[in-house]
Design an enzyme around this catalytic site. Sequence first.
Site, PDB file in Angstrom:
ATOM      1  N   ASP A  88      -4.295   1.848   2.766  1.00 36.87           N
ATOM      2  CA  ASP A  88      -4.173   2.498   4.078  1.00 36.87           C
ATOM      3  C   ASP A  88      -2.771   3.093   4.273  1.00 36.87           C
ATOM      4  O   ASP A  88      -2.538   3.855   5.204  1.00 36.87           O
ATOM      5  CB  ASP A  88      -4.472   1.468   5.196  1.00 36.87           C
ATOM      6  CG  ASP A  88      -3.665   0.192   5.017  1.00 36.87           C
ATOM      7  OD1 ASP A  88      -4.225  -0.796   4.521  1.00 36.87           O
ATOM      8  OD2 ASP A  88      -2.468   0.205   5.342  1.00 36.87           O
ATOM      9  N   GLU A 108      -2.906   1.968  -6.388  1.00 32.61           N
ATOM     10  CA  GLU A 108      -4.108   1.702  -5.585  1.00 32.61           C
ATOM     11  C   GLU A 108      -5.331   2.071  -6.439  1.00 32.61           C
ATOM     12  O   GLU A 108      -5.385   3.163  -7.009  1.00 32.61           O
ATOM     13  CB  GLU A 108      -4.061   2.540  -4.307  1.00 32.61           C
ATOM     14  CG  GLU A 108      -5.397   2.711  -3.582  1.00 32.61           C
ATOM     15  CD  GLU A 108      -6.050   1.386  -3.171  1.00 32.61           C
ATOM     16  OE1 GLU A 108      -5.367   0.574  -2.511  1.00 32.61           O
ATOM     17  OE2 GLU A 108      -7.230   1.186  -3.530  1.00 32.61           O
ATOM     18  N   ASP A 158      -0.479  -5.891  -1.689  1.00 33.59           N
ATOM     19  CA  ASP A 158      -1.228  -5.739  -0.442  1.00 33.59           C
ATOM     20  C   ASP A 158      -2.692  -5.540  -0.822  1.00 33.59           C
ATOM     21  O   ASP A 158      -3.256  -4.449  -0.699  1.00 33.59           O
ATOM     22  CB  ASP A 158      -0.689  -4.519   0.319  1.00 33.59           C
ATOM     23  CG  ASP A 158      -1.384  -4.350   1.666  1.00 33.59           C
ATOM     24  OD1 ASP A 158      -1.275  -3.233   2.230  1.00 33.59           O
ATOM     25  OD2 ASP A 158      -2.030  -5.299   2.130  1.00 33.59           O
TER      26      ASP A 158
HETATM   27  N1  SAM Z   1      -4.217  -5.945   4.662  1.00 34.85           N
HETATM   28  C1  SAM Z   1      -5.366  -6.193   3.814  1.00 34.85           C
HETATM   29  C2  SAM Z   1      -5.516  -7.664   3.536  1.00 34.85           C
HETATM   30  O1  SAM Z   1      -4.560  -8.406   3.708  1.00 34.85           O
HETATM   31  O2  SAM Z   1      -6.632  -8.053   3.141  1.00 34.85           O
HETATM   32  C3  SAM Z   1      -5.260  -5.362   2.567  1.00 34.85           C
HETATM   33  C4  SAM Z   1      -5.301  -3.929   2.898  1.00 34.85           C
HETATM   34  S1  SAM Z   1      -5.450  -2.736   1.637  1.00 34.85           S
HETATM   35  C5  SAM Z   1      -6.714  -1.764   2.308  1.00 34.85           C
HETATM   36  C6  SAM Z   1      -6.214  -3.562   0.260  1.00 34.85           C
HETATM   37  C7  SAM Z   1      -6.284  -2.580  -0.901  1.00 34.85           C
HETATM   38  O3  SAM Z   1      -6.305  -3.252  -2.169  1.00 34.85           O
HETATM   39  C8  SAM Z   1      -7.530  -1.691  -0.884  1.00 34.85           C
HETATM   40  O4  SAM Z   1      -7.146  -0.341  -0.666  1.00 34.85           O
HETATM   41  C9  SAM Z   1      -8.157  -1.900  -2.265  1.00 34.85           C
HETATM   42  O5  SAM Z   1      -8.759  -0.726  -2.785  1.00 34.85           O
HETATM   43  C10 SAM Z   1      -6.958  -2.338  -3.069  1.00 34.85           C
HETATM   44  N2  SAM Z   1      -7.255  -3.039  -4.339  1.00 34.85           N
HETATM   45  C11 SAM Z   1      -8.167  -4.012  -4.542  1.00 34.85           C
HETATM   46  N3  SAM Z   1      -8.158  -4.397  -5.842  1.00 34.85           N
HETATM   47  C12 SAM Z   1      -7.186  -3.654  -6.471  1.00 34.85           C
HETATM   48  C13 SAM Z   1      -6.688  -3.594  -7.809  1.00 34.85           C
HETATM   49  N4  SAM Z   1      -7.199  -4.394  -8.779  1.00 34.85           N
HETATM   50  N5  SAM Z   1      -5.688  -2.728  -8.090  1.00 34.85           N
HETATM   51  C14 SAM Z   1      -5.177  -1.921  -7.105  1.00 34.85           C
HETATM   52  N6  SAM Z   1      -5.612  -1.916  -5.818  1.00 34.85           N
HETATM   53  C15 SAM Z   1      -6.612  -2.784  -5.507  1.00 34.85           C
END
Ligand code: SAM
Length: 290
Positions: A88, A108, A158
């Site tokens: 985000d 991401e 994150d």
């Molecule tokens: N604030 C949230 C929480 O604490 O749960 C997290 C927000 S952010 C939207 C989480 C992000 O992690 C998502 O955009 C997701 O696509 C990303 N994500 C998940 N697995 C991942 C990976 N293996 N490598 C990179 N990004 C990843």
Amino acid sequence: MSSGLKFNETLHPGVEVSYSCEDILYQDRTEHQDLVLFTNPVFGKVLMLDGITQVTTADEFIYHEMMSHVPILAHGAARNVLIVGGGDCGLAEEVLKHASVEKLTQVEIDASVVEFSREHFGEFNTGVLDDPRFDLVIADGMKFVAETDRRFDVVIVDSTDPQGPGAILFSQDFYDSVHRCLTPGGVLVTQNGVPFLQRQELVTSIERFSKTYADAAAYIAAIPTYFGGHMALGWASDNAELRKTPVAVLEDRFKAAEFKTRYYTPEVHAAAFALPRFILDAVEEGRAKA
Ligand code: SAM
């Protein structure tokens, strides 16, 4: 108007958090996860990934300020920062408020999350994607940290919770690979769930940190939409003094940074490491198991 519709979060078996939906702004099944963005009368815009609340316009400031300013102001000379996840881009906005940060790399996995966040989360990510210091890499964070020759003073994970694509970001391999990418005295910070309901997640992360880093710890913040009480933010560094940076030093650094916050203060920073007994017990259990 989608009045009457509700979105229920079932992250914790036996408990449902139900959000009434005013409008669905975006809904998709991306290559990696189910994604819905809707408006709620209390929390504003709400992003859910695979049915789990990720970020809301009402309380994102708490989480993004505490995941960014705590490690960066504790470090004191962070030039290169890595965010893993953070689609985000709210966390990126907070990191980029530090003029001392020369480069922010964000890895991401899901381009769709960034794309719609650019359109729908302007409240907290304006300017990020156009900042010359910002380098967005669409990739799996595990693969990136295992292979990159870049080095970072601060790494902030994150991520989503330890399921689906996020699971690998809670593994020993991932933490060890981050250790390889950190500059001497650097620090890793992770989103590590709500210990009242996800205690084992914190114990396991601390155990894994302890196998590789000299100092494995956690700090807390209260985010209303992360149901269940305090959220734990994992902390791992080879510099055990970093998390004990005196408030007076933090105040000088925060004053010199010259930006406003809505949650973070140097006093809140220091106090965040004073853990309630049941959370400290989980941290100590993880350390002992290493
Ligand atoms: N604030 C949230 C929480 O604490 O749960 C997290 C927000 S952010 C939207 C989480 C992000 O992690 C998502 O955009 C997701 O696509 C990303 N994500 C998940 N697995 C991942 C990976 N293996 N490598 C990179 N990004 C990843």
